[in-house]
Design a protein around this motif. Sequence first.
Motif, PDB file in Angstrom:
ATOM      1  N   ALA A  76      37.186  32.429  40.373  1.00  0.00           N
ATOM      2  CA  ALA A  76      38.326  31.592  40.431  1.00  0.00           C
ATOM      3  C   ALA A  76      38.670  31.238  41.894  1.00  0.00           C
ATOM      4  O   ALA A  76      38.900  30.213  42.108  1.00  0.00           O
ATOM      5  N   VAL A  77      38.711  32.184  42.776  1.00  0.00           N
ATOM      6  CA  VAL A  77      38.996  31.913  44.015  1.00  0.00           C
ATOM      7  C   VAL A  77      38.006  31.345  44.789  1.00  0.00           C
ATOM      8  O   VAL A  77      38.263  30.443  45.719  1.00  0.00           O
ATOM      9  N   VAL A  78      36.676  31.898  44.635  1.00  0.00           N
ATOM     10  CA  VAL A  78      35.537  31.193  45.432  1.00  0.00           C
ATOM     11  C   VAL A  78      35.398  29.849  44.993  1.00  0.00           C
ATOM     12  O   VAL A  78      35.289  28.822  46.000  1.00  0.00           O
ATOM     13  N   ARG A  79      35.672  29.241  43.780  1.00  0.00           N
ATOM     14  CA  ARG A  79      35.301  27.830  43.264  1.00  0.00           C
ATOM     15  C   ARG A  79      36.614  27.060  43.256  1.00  0.00           C
ATOM     16  O   ARG A  79      36.544  26.130  43.055  1.00  0.00           O
ATOM     17  N   ASN A  80      37.733  27.642  43.590  1.00  0.00           N
ATOM     18  CA  ASN A  80      39.070  27.273  43.638  1.00  0.00           C
ATOM     19  C   ASN A  80      39.092  26.411  42.220  1.00  0.00           C
ATOM     20  O   ASN A  80      39.603  25.201  41.969  1.00  0.00           O
ATOM     21  N   VAL A  81      39.254  27.229  40.987  1.00  0.00           N
ATOM     22  CA  VAL A  81      39.338  26.661  39.749  1.00  0.00           C
ATOM     23  C   VAL A  81      39.953  27.580  38.852  1.00  0.00           C
ATOM     24  O   VAL A  81      39.978  28.909  39.337  1.00  0.00           O
ATOM     25  N   HIS A  82      40.511  27.027  37.760  1.00  0.00           N
ATOM     26  CA  HIS A  82      41.300  27.788  36.778  1.00  0.00           C
ATOM     27  C   HIS A  82      39.999  28.340  35.915  1.00  0.00           C
ATOM     28  O   HIS A  82      38.957  27.532  35.616  1.00  0.00           O
ATOM     29  N   ILE A  83      40.137  29.589  35.586  1.00  0.00           N
ATOM     30  CA  ILE A  83      38.931  29.897  34.434  1.00  0.00           C
ATOM     31  C   ILE A  83      39.632  30.473  33.277  1.00  0.00           C
ATOM     32  O   ILE A  83      40.411  31.243  33.267  1.00  0.00           O
ATOM     33  N   VAL A  84      39.325  29.771  32.214  1.00  0.00           N
ATOM     34  CA  VAL A  84      39.486  30.197  30.843  1.00  0.00           C
ATOM     35  C   VAL A  84      38.362  31.125  30.368  1.00  0.00           C
ATOM     36  O   VAL A  84      37.358  30.479  29.985  1.00  0.00           O
ATOM     37  N   ALA A  85      38.607  32.311  30.255  1.00  0.00           N
ATOM     38  CA  ALA A  85      37.378  33.251  30.166  1.00  0.00           C
ATOM     39  C   ALA A  85      36.946  33.640  28.865  1.00  0.00           C
ATOM     40  O   ALA A  85      37.027  34.982  28.466  1.00  0.00           O
ATOM     41  N   GLY A  86      36.379  32.688  28.068  1.00  0.00           N
ATOM     42  CA  GLY A  86      35.958  33.005  26.790  1.00  0.00           C
ATOM     43  C   GLY A  86      36.764  34.058  26.159  1.00  0.00           C
ATOM     44  O   GLY A  86      37.880  33.918  25.911  1.00  0.00           O
ATOM     45  N   THR A  87      35.874  35.116  25.803  1.00  0.00           N
ATOM     46  CA  THR A  87      36.251  36.439  25.423  1.00  0.00           C
ATOM     47  C   THR A  87      35.565  37.543  26.238  1.00  0.00           C
ATOM     48  O   THR A  87      34.419  37.484  26.321  1.00  0.00           O
ATOM     49  N   LEU A  88      36.151  38.586  26.144  1.00  0.00           N
ATOM     50  CA  LEU A  88      35.671  39.886  26.701  1.00  0.00           C
ATOM     51  C   LEU A  88      36.312  40.896  26.015  1.00  0.00           C
ATOM     52  O   LEU A  88      37.510  40.901  25.533  1.00  0.00           O
ATOM     53  N   PRO A  89      35.776  42.189  25.797  1.00  0.00           N
ATOM     54  CA  PRO A  89      36.182  43.408  25.104  1.00  0.00           C
ATOM     55  C   PRO A  89      37.377  44.038  25.895  1.00  0.00           C
ATOM     56  O   PRO A  89      36.964  44.366  27.079  1.00  0.00           O
ATOM     57  N   ILE A  90      38.835  44.075  25.432  1.00  0.00           N
ATOM     58  CA  ILE A  90      39.733  44.814  26.028  1.00  0.00           C
ATOM     59  C   ILE A  90      40.291  46.003  25.403  1.00  0.00           C
ATOM     60  O   ILE A  90      40.399  45.920  24.251  1.00  0.00           O
ATOM     61  N   ALA A  91      40.280  47.089  26.102  1.00  0.00           N
ATOM     62  CA  ALA A  91      40.523  48.334  25.388  1.00  0.00           C
ATOM     63  C   ALA A  91      41.952  48.006  24.560  1.00  0.00           C
ATOM     64  O   ALA A  91      42.872  47.814  24.794  1.00  0.00           O
ATOM     65  N   SER A  92      41.987  48.976  23.162  1.00  0.00           N
ATOM     66  CA  SER A  92      42.949  48.772  22.331  1.00  0.00           C
ATOM     67  C   SER A  92      44.019  50.130  22.339  1.00  0.00           C
ATOM     68  O   SER A  92      44.904  50.116  21.852  1.00  0.00           O
ATOM     69  N   GLY A  93      43.323  51.149  22.710  1.00  0.00           N
ATOM     70  CA  GLY A  93      43.844  52.570  22.604  1.00  0.00           C
ATOM     71  C   GLY A  93      43.552  53.273  21.413  1.00  0.00           C
ATOM     72  O   GLY A  93      43.941  54.292  20.995  1.00  0.00           O
ATOM     73  N   THR A  94      42.863  52.443  20.390  1.00  0.00           N
ATOM     74  CA  THR A  94      42.346  52.775  19.076  1.00  0.00           C
ATOM     75  C   THR A  94      40.854  53.087  19.203  1.00  0.00           C
ATOM     76  O   THR A  94      40.048  52.172  19.705  1.00  0.00           O
ATOM     77  N   GLU A  95      40.290  54.396  19.023  1.00  0.00           N
ATOM     78  CA  GLU A  95      39.158  54.834  19.248  1.00  0.00           C
ATOM     79  C   GLU A  95      38.047  53.943  18.384  1.00  0.00           C
ATOM     80  O   GLU A  95      38.448  53.667  17.363  1.00  0.00           O
TER      81      GLU A  95
END
Length: 268
Positions: A76-95
């Motif tokens: 985002a910084v290098v390209r000077n753009v807003h990035i809407v980042a699709g999806t990625l897995p974020i930890a939930s606290g549930t195994e």
Amino acid sequence: MSKPMTVASLQMISTPDLERNLDIAQRLIGQAAKLGARMVLLPEYFCLMGQKDTDKLAIAEQFGHGPIQQFLADQAVVRNVHIVAGTLPIASGTEGRVYNTTLVFDPKGQCTARYDKIHLFCFTKGQESYDEARVLLPGTKPVVADVDGFKIGLSVCYDLRFPELYRAMGKVDLIVMPAAFTYTTGRAHWEVLMRARAIENQCYVLACGQGGVHENGRRTWGHSMLVNPWGEVENVLAEGEGVVLGQLDPAKIDDVRNSLPALAHRVL
């Protein structure tokens, strides 16, 4: 009124290799930025389409930390753009369970919005079978981000089938739809649902699909597109990797809402 803004949808055919996917995303972000995009949208699971559902657990990150999030912030910084980042897995606290999360980064590399996918896909037909709830936890709240004065409603893939989600957002200028629609359901329903969401909310819809045959054997529908508030498809890429470019025009939104004030006529 905001000025018109150029946006881009970056269609990918993601692989089971995280680093390879990030290299492809970096190249496409750079290509879109050179074409004048101010905001770029990546597809669902842009960072990994694993051999099995549980593969995403191995690359899950804590919110605010991790190499995938750092990559997005840096781009985002290098390209000077807003990035809407699709999806990625974020930890939930549930195994054994994670959130399927969309993050928005501004040109300073700051994460300005987070949306956890609410509706989890479940589909069985013939040899095809999917059940995201095996490894995902659902989000609970609609999220509207601000990008250069535009109100951006965040949603992901299966959310598309639930119009009440978009009503809960209120008036937005753009709905984003990162997805990994299956070929079967995409061929049947993708475009008509995109156009319906644009028409009923009188806003733009920017869809970003995975688009092709993946190394894990799955085939995704692609057809990344920009739909305007009148329900017209302004640009589309059927299959393969590439950039779909278009422009958000506030005057177009106002014209549609003023000539057909359906949002103001709502009763329920």
